[in-house]
Design an enzyme around this catalytic site. Structure first.
Site, mmCIF file in Angstrom:
data_model
loop_
_atom_site.group_PDB
_atom_site.id
_atom_site.type_symbol
_atom_site.label_atom_id
_atom_site.label_comp_id
_atom_site.label_asym_id
_atom_site.label_seq_id
_atom_site.Cartn_x
_atom_site.Cartn_y
_atom_site.Cartn_z
ATOM 1 C CB ALA A 82 -0.898 0.004 1.235
ATOM 2 C CD GLU A 97 -0.082 -4.456 -6.627
ATOM 3 O OE1 GLU A 97 0.648 -4.759 -5.652
ATOM 4 O OE2 GLU A 97 0.000 -3.360 -7.211
#
Length: 115
Positions: A15, A81
């Site tokens: 992130a 992802e």
């Protein structure tokens, strides 16, 4: 660790909020050790397709390092992802190396993330 089929040794999935506390330093240290690292800060360019660039990075990386944090678990893109890496892992093409940053096994279970 080099393999002729891969451009990168490792793809770092994280992130954006985890760049400063961990991801930047991890990428730098892996590169210092001689590894070819796909890292968003180095790979993404203005005007390039983010999705295409990330998928090319995933396809051309031998391993996926996933920095799992509460922020990572809260974002749709990072979860995407993760599942892309898991799909490759199940096909025998990738090995996922998880790093747990402020999360527990219970946090992962709540998101149905299996290793």
């Amino acid at each position: 660790m080099k393999d002729a089929n891969y451009t990168y040794d490792v793809f770092i999935s994280h992130a954006v909020e985890d760049k400063i506390p961990l991801a930047n330093e991890l990428a730098a240290r892996l590169e210092q050790e001689g590894l070819k690292v796909w890292y968003s800060s180095n790979a993404l360019r203005i005007g390039s397709s983010i999705t295409q660039t990330i998928h090319e990075g995933l396809d051309n990386s031998r391993f996926g390092v996933v920095i799992l944090s509460k922020t990572y678990l809260s974002k749709n893109w990072t979860i995407h992802e993760y599942f892309e890496l898991m799909a490759r892992h199940r096909e025998g093409k990738k090995t996922i190396l998880p790093i747990l940053l402020d999360v527990t096994a219970m946090d992962l279970a709540e998101k149905n993330l299996t290793m």
